[in-house]
Scaffold this active site. Structure first.
Site, PDB file in Angstrom:
ATOM      1  N   THR A  45       7.806  -8.706  21.553  1.00 46.78           N
ATOM      2  CA  THR A  45       7.231  -9.790  22.876  1.00 46.78           C
ATOM      3  C   THR A  45       6.257 -10.089  22.851  1.00 46.78           C
ATOM      4  OG1 THR A  45       7.129  -8.928  25.390  1.00 46.78           O
ATOM      5  CG2 THR A  45       6.330  -7.172  23.111  1.00 46.78           C
ATOM      6  N   SER A  62       1.926  -1.937  28.032  1.00 43.78           N
ATOM      7  CA  SER A  62       2.943  -0.340  27.980  1.00 43.78           C
ATOM      8  C   SER A  62       3.457  -0.016  26.278  1.00 43.78           C
ATOM      9  CB  SER A  62       4.109  -0.677  28.343  1.00 43.78           C
ATOM     10  OG  SER A  62       5.326  -1.352  27.760  1.00 43.78           O
ATOM     11  N   TYR A  89       5.669   0.640  25.759  1.00 43.55           N
ATOM     12  CA  TYR A  89       7.327   0.174  25.360  1.00 43.55           C
ATOM     13  C   TYR A  89       6.743  -0.856  24.122  1.00 43.55           C
ATOM     14  CZ  TYR A  89       9.666  -3.967  25.394  1.00 43.55           C
ATOM     15  OH  TYR A  89      10.113  -5.626  24.773  1.00 43.55           O
ATOM     16  N   HIS A  90       5.713  -1.754  24.864  1.00 50.74           N
ATOM     17  CA  HIS A  90       5.172  -3.077  24.396  1.00 50.74           C
ATOM     18  C   HIS A  90       4.437  -2.587  23.237  1.00 50.74           C
ATOM     19  CE1 HIS A  90       5.952  -5.289  28.181  1.00 50.74           C
ATOM     20  NE2 HIS A  90       5.999  -6.189  27.672  1.00 50.74           N
ATOM     21  N   LYS A 125       6.681  -2.036  20.166  1.00 52.03           N
ATOM     22  CA  LYS A 125       6.576  -3.672  19.132  1.00 52.03           C
ATOM     23  C   LYS A 125       5.633  -3.891  18.468  1.00 52.03           C
ATOM     24  CE  LYS A 125      10.917  -4.660  21.885  1.00 52.03           C
ATOM     25  NZ  LYS A 125      11.870  -4.798  20.708  1.00 52.03           N
ATOM     26  N   GLN A 147       8.752 -12.301  22.014  1.00 53.15           N
ATOM     27  CA  GLN A 147       9.679 -13.337  22.989  1.00 53.15           C
ATOM     28  C   GLN A 147       9.107 -13.506  24.272  1.00 53.15           C
ATOM     29  OE1 GLN A 147      14.467 -13.844  23.380  1.00 53.15           O
ATOM     30  NE2 GLN A 147      13.910 -11.948  24.398  1.00 53.15           N
ATOM     31  N   ASN A 191      15.040 -12.822  37.203  1.00 50.63           N
ATOM     32  CA  ASN A 191      16.823 -11.636  37.982  1.00 50.63           C
ATOM     33  C   ASN A 191      16.416 -10.823  38.679  1.00 50.63           C
ATOM     34  OD1 ASN A 191      17.406 -13.333  35.245  1.00 50.63           O
ATOM     35  ND2 ASN A 191      17.068 -11.598  34.669  1.00 50.63           N
ATOM     36  N   THR A 225       9.586  -9.249  45.926  1.00 50.37           N
ATOM     37  CA  THR A 225       8.658  -8.420  45.630  1.00 50.37           C
ATOM     38  C   THR A 225       8.086  -8.949  44.295  1.00 50.37           C
ATOM     39  OG1 THR A 225      10.344  -7.143  43.345  1.00 50.37           O
ATOM     40  CG2 THR A 225      10.338  -6.268  46.038  1.00 50.37           C
ATOM     41  N   GLU A 253      -2.269  -4.021  35.355  1.00 49.18           N
ATOM     42  CA  GLU A 253      -2.780  -4.996  34.312  1.00 49.18           C
ATOM     43  C   GLU A 253      -3.194  -6.234  35.064  1.00 49.18           C
ATOM     44  OE1 GLU A 253       1.360  -7.329  35.001  1.00 49.18           O
ATOM     45  OE2 GLU A 253       1.759  -6.517  37.204  1.00 49.18           O
TER      46      GLU A 253
HETATM   47  P1  NAD Z   1      19.144  -4.247  26.248  1.00 42.81           P
HETATM   48  O1  NAD Z   1      19.039  -3.203  26.232  1.00 42.81           O
HETATM   49  O2  NAD Z   1      19.986  -4.939  27.162  1.00 42.81           O
HETATM   50  O3  NAD Z   1      19.742  -4.535  25.001  1.00 42.81           O
HETATM   51  C1  NAD Z   1      19.546  -3.642  23.803  1.00 42.81           C
HETATM   52  C2  NAD Z   1      20.474  -2.985  23.037  1.00 42.81           C
HETATM   53  O4  NAD Z   1      20.210  -1.906  22.168  1.00 42.81           O
HETATM   54  C3  NAD Z   1      21.314  -2.423  23.841  1.00 42.81           C
HETATM   55  O5  NAD Z   1      22.554  -2.367  24.379  1.00 42.81           O
HETATM   56  C4  NAD Z   1      21.349  -0.639  23.802  1.00 42.81           C
HETATM   57  O6  NAD Z   1      22.024   0.289  24.235  1.00 42.81           O
HETATM   58  C5  NAD Z   1      21.057  -0.970  22.244  1.00 42.81           C
HETATM   59  N1  NAD Z   1      19.948   0.385  20.951  1.00 42.81           N
HETATM   60  C6  NAD Z   1      18.742   0.659  22.277  1.00 42.81           C
HETATM   61  N2  NAD Z   1      18.624   1.264  21.256  1.00 42.81           N
HETATM   62  C7  NAD Z   1      19.790   1.708  20.286  1.00 42.81           C
HETATM   63  C8  NAD Z   1      19.626   2.573  19.155  1.00 42.81           C
HETATM   64  N3  NAD Z   1      19.021   3.706  18.610  1.00 42.81           N
HETATM   65  N4  NAD Z   1      21.070   2.691  18.145  1.00 42.81           N
HETATM   66  C9  NAD Z   1      22.070   1.818  18.935  1.00 42.81           C
HETATM   67  N5  NAD Z   1      21.630   0.428  19.768  1.00 42.81           N
HETATM   68  C10 NAD Z   1      20.926   0.987  20.334  1.00 42.81           C
HETATM   69  O7  NAD Z   1      17.578  -5.547  25.978  1.00 42.81           O
HETATM   70  P2  NAD Z   1      17.772  -6.843  25.949  1.00 42.81           P
HETATM   71  O8  NAD Z   1      17.296  -7.369  27.105  1.00 42.81           O
HETATM   72  O9  NAD Z   1      19.383  -7.749  26.004  1.00 42.81           O
HETATM   73  O10 NAD Z   1      16.579  -7.106  25.202  1.00 42.81           O
HETATM   74  C11 NAD Z   1      17.173  -7.066  23.315  1.00 42.81           C
HETATM   75  C12 NAD Z   1      15.668  -7.142  22.819  1.00 42.81           C
HETATM   76  O11 NAD Z   1      14.914  -8.434  22.801  1.00 42.81           O
HETATM   77  C13 NAD Z   1      15.502  -5.453  22.430  1.00 42.81           C
HETATM   78  O12 NAD Z   1      14.623  -5.371  22.220  1.00 42.81           O
HETATM   79  C14 NAD Z   1      13.519  -6.120  23.851  1.00 42.81           C
HETATM   80  O13 NAD Z   1      12.700  -5.674  23.620  1.00 42.81           O
HETATM   81  C15 NAD Z   1      13.863  -7.681  23.616  1.00 42.81           C
HETATM   82  N6  NAD Z   1      13.000  -8.730  24.526  1.00 42.81           N
HETATM   83  C16 NAD Z   1      13.506  -9.565  25.663  1.00 42.81           C
HETATM   84  C17 NAD Z   1      13.184  -9.642  26.900  1.00 42.81           C
HETATM   85  C18 NAD Z   1      13.853 -10.128  27.924  1.00 42.81           C
HETATM   86  O14 NAD Z   1      13.685 -10.571  28.670  1.00 42.81           O
HETATM   87  N7  NAD Z   1      15.295  -9.291  27.765  1.00 42.81           N
HETATM   88  C19 NAD Z   1      12.333 -10.038  26.241  1.00 42.81           C
HETATM   89  C20 NAD Z   1      11.233 -10.347  25.228  1.00 42.81           C
HETATM   90  C21 NAD Z   1      12.163  -9.089  24.107  1.00 42.81           C
HETATM   91  N1  USQ Z   2       6.575  -8.739  38.779  1.00 39.53           N
HETATM   92  C1  USQ Z   2       6.000  -8.809  39.871  1.00 39.53           C
HETATM   93  N2  USQ Z   2       7.578  -7.978  40.822  1.00 39.53           N
HETATM   94  C2  USQ Z   2       8.533  -7.853  40.510  1.00 39.53           C
HETATM   95  C3  USQ Z   2       8.922  -7.468  39.176  1.00 39.53           C
HETATM   96  C4  USQ Z   2       7.099  -7.800  38.132  1.00 39.53           C
HETATM   97  O1  USQ Z   2       5.445  -9.304  40.256  1.00 39.53           O
HETATM   98  O2  USQ Z   2       9.803  -7.602  41.334  1.00 39.53           O
HETATM   99  C5  USQ Z   2       5.515  -8.777  37.871  1.00 39.53           C
HETATM  100  C6  USQ Z   2       5.169  -7.726  36.728  1.00 39.53           C
HETATM  101  O3  USQ Z   2       4.250  -7.463  37.815  1.00 39.53           O
HETATM  102  C7  USQ Z   2       4.656  -8.563  35.642  1.00 39.53           C
HETATM  103  C8  USQ Z   2       5.594  -9.910  35.557  1.00 39.53           C
HETATM  104  O4  USQ Z   2       5.726  -9.943  36.765  1.00 39.53           O
HETATM  105  O5  USQ Z   2       2.878  -8.791  35.468  1.00 39.53           O
HETATM  106  C9  USQ Z   2       6.608  -9.509  34.032  1.00 39.53           C
HETATM  107  O6  USQ Z   2       7.768  -8.442  34.990  1.00 39.53           O
HETATM  108  P1  USQ Z   2       8.915  -8.022  34.400  1.00 39.53           P
HETATM  109  O7  USQ Z   2       9.600  -7.053  35.077  1.00 39.53           O
HETATM  110  O8  USQ Z   2       9.872  -9.248  34.677  1.00 39.53           O
HETATM  111  O9  USQ Z   2       8.220  -7.991  32.680  1.00 39.53           O
HETATM  112  P2  USQ Z   2       7.701  -7.114  31.476  1.00 39.53           P
HETATM  113  O10 USQ Z   2       7.747  -5.951  31.680  1.00 39.53           O
HETATM  114  O11 USQ Z   2       7.134  -8.146  31.135  1.00 39.53           O
HETATM  115  O12 USQ Z   2       9.073  -6.896  30.844  1.00 39.53           O
HETATM  116  C10 USQ Z   2      10.230  -7.860  30.079  1.00 39.53           C
HETATM  117  C11 USQ Z   2      11.212  -7.600  29.285  1.00 39.53           C
HETATM  118  C12 USQ Z   2      10.774  -6.930  28.296  1.00 39.53           C
HETATM  119  C13 USQ Z   2       9.980  -7.949  27.026  1.00 39.53           C
HETATM  120  C14 USQ Z   2       9.039  -9.156  28.458  1.00 39.53           C
HETATM  121  C15 USQ Z   2       8.641 -10.251  27.751  1.00 39.53           C
HETATM  122  O13 USQ Z   2      12.135  -6.387  30.281  1.00 39.53           O
HETATM  123  O14 USQ Z   2      11.738  -6.739  27.619  1.00 39.53           O
HETATM  124  O15 USQ Z   2       8.895  -7.359  26.314  1.00 39.53           O
HETATM  125  O16 USQ Z   2       9.687  -9.162  29.662  1.00 39.53           O
HETATM  126  S1  USQ Z   2       7.117 -10.172  27.923  1.00 39.53           S
HETATM  127  O17 USQ Z   2       6.289 -10.447  29.213  1.00 39.53           O
HETATM  128  O18 USQ Z   2       5.997 -11.508  28.057  1.00 39.53           O
HETATM  129  O19 USQ Z   2       6.433  -9.459  27.268  1.00 39.53           O
END
Ligand code: NAD
Ligand code: USQ
Length: 397
Positions: free
Chosen positions: A144, A179, A181-182, A185, A208, A240, A253, A328
């Protein structure tokens, strides 16, 4: 090519299975269907209805006229991982199968530990299984942009040249994730880099940005093939959430001042970029990093764009500020590179508003369903480990 998708049931995974099949690749994948449980746990549901594992597999077969090997299982179970890789013998593995939410990982001790164990172990299992079963396969690992944090200098793609006390080196760019989570990664990036070094594996680590949207090439009309779209505080990402809020007439929000900047990309671009990464594999022993986003925007720019698109569609959309539940930087420098994907053929989509319009049109059909979950739109998970619903605040002047 034979492409194995770990996390095939998720937002990106289910779309990627279809997009890559549409592009002529042979796809298989696994998922433990956890995303469905997490979203239910935070009292929400996908805005776009999704279908069961069996119904998805059946619809895929009808639409693409070929079966889909989509197995339900845990990536943290090493025997399961080696067995599926041995059965399918992929050329590429796209690892999307992790817990992706920053707020979910911040809920409490249990959620932060679970997130890191699930994410780090799943990746480590895939690395070991590649070494054992398919050492020539190419790993495309989803990281990420948030791994880099918010440094006050430009962000390169993974590595940069450093001069210190008269000596130079080419080193990993510092990671300062925001976070638990981050942080998971960041640990994956180190582990993946190390595995390439010691075992000669090949990997592309994708930093990403935030993905948005509902549409991608290859998506048919069958509702069983639609991918999920979440809007709760954990699994809904900024654009979204804003489009869903516009549809149900909830104020958008904006957290804090709303001046935080991020890289964003539409779902269709994410599909294109991941496919380009798969089709242009890393060399044996190479660990490379791609920053993957179309453009960087401030969150408030995106909220006002959503408001404009909503108005064009006859929706009356308000934008409001809420006290920021996250720790943040709100005012910060943000200038990341994204050259590596451009070099292999990526043309970033520039028209965010058209994508928002398509999404809002898709969501309007599910307005009544979304309305039932409107209570999840204001966040209460705070970075200090407490729970308190964010209150509306006056915008900074
Ligand atoms: P998602 O939660 O929809 O997809 C992840 C899938 O992995 C889920 O269906 C979940 O059930 C499965 N999973 C998790 N742990 C598992 C395990 N132990 N065994 C088997 N399956 C498992 O998330 P997404 O939005 O599709 O994101 C996919 C990837 O991309 C993630 O690694 C996320 O961190 C990364 N990412 C997403 C975004 C975004 O904006 N959606 C941005 C940057 C990075
Ligand atoms: N934010 C708002 N209002 C909202 C939701 C979010 O102001 O209703 C703000 C947050 O405070 C943050 C930014 O928007 O500053 C992005 O938040 P987000 O929830 O859209 O994204 P984030 O928590 O960063 O996580 C998402 C995905 C994660 C991915 C990450 C990419 O859930 O899987 O890793 O985007 S990145 O942001 O480049 O790290």
């Amino acid at each position: 090519m034979k492409v194995f998708i770990a996390g095939i049931d998720g937002y990106l995974g289910w779309a990627l299975a279809q997009y890559m099949t549409h592009q002529g690749h042979d796809v298989a994948g696994v998922d433990l269907l956890l995303r469905r449980q997490w979203v239910a746990e935070v009292n929400s549901d996908s805005a776009i209805p999704i279908y069961s594992h069996g119904e998805r597999v059946h619809a895929f077969q009808q639409h693409f006229n070929k079966p889909l090997d989509f197995r339900v299982g845990d990536l943290c179970d090493y025997d399961f991982v080696t067995k599926v890789l041995d059965d399918f013998r992929p050329d590429a593995i796209v690892h999307l199968g992790q817990m992706p939410s920053a707020p979910y990982s911040m809920i409490d001790q249990k959620h932060s530990v679970w997130t890191q164990v699930n994410n780090i172990v799943s990746n480590l299992n895939l690395l070991w299984a590649m070494r054992e079963v398919v050492p020539d396969a190419h790993l495309v690992k989803l990281g990420t942009m948030g791994e880099y944090g918010q440094p006050n200098i430009d962000i390169p793609e993974g590595f940069f040249e450093v001069e210190f006390r008269g000596r130079k080196d080419y080193l990993p760019f510092p990671r300062q994730a925001g976070s638990w989570y981050h942080q998971s990664k960041v640990h994956d990036s180190h582990n993946t880099h190390f595995a390439c070094k010691i075992w000669g594996l090949r990997a592309t680590d994708i930093m990403q940005g935030v993905v948005f949207g509902t549409q991608f090439p290859g998506l048919g009309n069958d509702p069983r093939l639609r991918t999920r779209l979440d809007f709760d505080q954990c699994f809904g990402t900024a654009i979204n959430r804003f489009c869903v809020q516009a549809v149900v007439n909830h104020p958008l929000t904006l957290f804090g001042a709303g001046t935080m900047r991020r890289g964003f990309l539409p779902l269709r671009d994410a599909m294109r970029c991941l496919t380009l990464a798969v089709e242009n594999p890393a060399q044996k022993g190479e660990y490379r990093v791609f920053n993957q986003f179309a453009e960087a925007y401030s969150i408030s720019e995106l909220a006002y764009m959503t408001q404009e698109v909503g108005a064009e569609l006859g929706l009356n959309v308000a934008v409001k500020h809420y006290d920021n539940p996250r720790t943040e930087l709100e005012e910060h420098y943000y200038n990341p590179d994204r050259e590596n994907l451009l070099k292999i053929g990526y043309t970033p989509s520039q028209d965010v508003k058209s994508e928002m319009r398509l999404m809002i049109e898709d969501l309007l059909a599910h307005k009544d369903h979304i309305q039932k979950y409107a209570h999840v739109l204001v966040p209460d998970i705070r970075w200090d480990g407490t729970r308190r619903k964010s209150a509306e605040i006056a915008p900074k002047t």
